[in-house]
Design a protein around this motif. Structure first.
Motif, PDB file in Angstrom:
ATOM      1  N   ILE A   5       0.852  -1.185   0.000  1.00 31.01           N
ATOM      2  CA  ILE A   5       0.000   0.000   0.000  1.00 31.01           C
ATOM      3  C   ILE A   5       0.893   1.241   0.000  1.00 31.01           C
ATOM      4  N   SER A   6       0.625   2.158  -0.955  1.00 33.89           N
ATOM      5  CA  SER A   6       1.427   3.375  -1.102  1.00 33.89           C
ATOM      6  C   SER A   6       0.515   4.570  -1.382  1.00 33.89           C
ATOM      7  N   PRO A   7      -0.121   5.114  -0.333  1.00 32.05           N
ATOM      8  CA  PRO A   7      -1.016   6.259  -0.560  1.00 32.05           C
ATOM      9  C   PRO A   7      -0.236   7.517  -0.952  1.00 32.05           C
ATOM     10  N   SER A   8      -0.840   8.293  -1.830  1.00 29.21           N
ATOM     11  CA  SER A   8      -0.222   9.544  -2.269  1.00 29.21           C
ATOM     12  C   SER A   8      -0.468  10.639  -1.246  1.00 29.21           C
ATOM     13  N   ILE A   9       0.586  11.362  -0.885  1.00 31.00           N
ATOM     14  CA  ILE A   9       0.405  12.472   0.052  1.00 31.00           C
ATOM     15  C   ILE A   9      -0.164  13.700  -0.649  1.00 31.00           C
ATOM     16  N   LEU A  10      -0.337  13.619  -1.970  1.00 30.02           N
ATOM     17  CA  LEU A  10      -0.933  14.725  -2.717  1.00 30.02           C
ATOM     18  C   LEU A  10      -2.367  14.985  -2.257  1.00 30.02           C
ATOM     19  N   SER A  11      -3.036  13.967  -1.757  1.00 33.08           N
ATOM     20  CA  SER A  11      -4.410  14.142  -1.297  1.00 33.08           C
ATOM     21  C   SER A  11      -4.487  14.534   0.178  1.00 33.08           C
ATOM     22  N   SER A  12      -3.364  14.823   0.787  1.00 31.91           N
ATOM     23  CA  SER A  12      -3.321  15.219   2.202  1.00 31.91           C
ATOM     24  C   SER A  12      -3.757  16.665   2.390  1.00 31.91           C
ATOM     25  N   ASP A  13      -4.074  16.984   3.625  1.00 31.84           N
ATOM     26  CA  ASP A  13      -4.292  18.369   4.032  1.00 31.84           C
ATOM     27  C   ASP A  13      -2.898  18.976   4.198  1.00 31.84           C
ATOM     28  N   ALA A  28       0.380   1.949   5.853  1.00 28.97           N
ATOM     29  CA  ALA A  28       1.010   2.004   4.533  1.00 28.97           C
ATOM     30  C   ALA A  28       2.383   1.338   4.548  1.00 28.97           C
ATOM     31  N   ASP A  29       2.779   0.848   3.377  1.00 31.59           N
ATOM     32  CA  ASP A  29       4.127   0.318   3.211  1.00 31.59           C
ATOM     33  C   ASP A  29       5.082   1.419   2.748  1.00 31.59           C
ATOM     34  N   TRP A  30       4.561   2.353   1.986  1.00 32.16           N
ATOM     35  CA  TRP A  30       5.305   3.490   1.427  1.00 32.16           C
ATOM     36  C   TRP A  30       4.405   4.705   1.471  1.00 32.16           C
ATOM     37  N   LEU A  31       4.996   5.885   1.374  1.00 30.35           N
ATOM     38  CA  LEU A  31       4.231   7.103   1.095  1.00 30.35           C
ATOM     39  C   LEU A  31       4.648   7.556  -0.297  1.00 30.35           C
ATOM     40  N   HIS A  32       3.670   7.785  -1.146  1.00 36.94           N
ATOM     41  CA  HIS A  32       3.900   8.139  -2.545  1.00 36.94           C
ATOM     42  C   HIS A  32       3.840   9.655  -2.701  1.00 36.94           C
ATOM     43  N   VAL A  60       7.698   4.802   7.385  1.00 38.48           N
ATOM     44  CA  VAL A  60       7.705   4.000   6.160  1.00 38.48           C
ATOM     45  C   VAL A  60       8.501   4.720   5.077  1.00 38.48           C
ATOM     46  N   GLY A  61       8.874   3.996   4.052  1.00 34.50           N
ATOM     47  CA  GLY A  61       9.660   4.565   2.970  1.00 34.50           C
ATOM     48  C   GLY A  61       8.890   5.581   2.142  1.00 34.50           C
ATOM     49  N   PHE A  62       9.619   6.470   1.515  1.00 35.61           N
ATOM     50  CA  PHE A  62       9.035   7.461   0.604  1.00 35.61           C
ATOM     51  C   PHE A  62       9.425   7.090  -0.815  1.00 35.61           C
ATOM     52  N   GLU A  63       8.458   7.182  -1.723  1.00 35.76           N
ATOM     53  CA  GLU A  63       8.738   7.014  -3.140  1.00 35.76           C
ATOM     54  C   GLU A  63       8.289   8.262  -3.865  1.00 35.76           C
ATOM     55  N   ALA A  64       9.162   8.797  -4.710  1.00 33.97           N
ATOM     56  CA  ALA A  64       8.831   9.985  -5.490  1.00 33.97           C
ATOM     57  C   ALA A  64       8.540   9.562  -6.922  1.00 33.97           C
TER      58      ALA A  64
END
Length: 90
Positions: A5-13, A28-32, A60-64
């Motif tokens: 699971i790698s949710p995008s932080i673009l949808s964050s506040d 999450a396994d990653w943050l996208h 968790v790891g970050f993926e760009a």
């Protein structure tokens, strides 16, 4: 095959970005991180400075995901900011 699971932080506040990263890290396994330069695609999003600021707030790891015109110029900056994985959109 395992699922990650790698949710995008673009949808964050964005006003609560650090807290949002902490909140989803348990599920999450990653943050996208969707990176757009307003040239390759018609949007502008966060860069390595923002990633470096929120990186300490997640276990968790970050993926760009670089959707940018010149990814070779930027790869090192995202690794230095704390991304363990960098995806280049061709």
């Amino acid at each position: 095959m395992s699922v990650q699971i790698s949710p995008s932080i673009l949808s964050s506040d964005f006003g609560q970005l650090a807290a949002e990263c902490e909140r989803v890290a348990g599920a999450a396994d990653w943050l996208h991180v969707d990176v757009m330069d307003n040239h390759f695609v018609p949007n502008l999003t966060m860069g390595p400075v923002v990633i470096a600021a929120v990186r300490p707030h997640s276990t968790v790891g970050f993926e760009a995901h670089l959707m940018v015109v010149d990814p070779d110029e930027l790869l090192g900056r995202y690794v230095d900011a704390g991304c363990e994985l960098v995806i280049v959109h061709a």
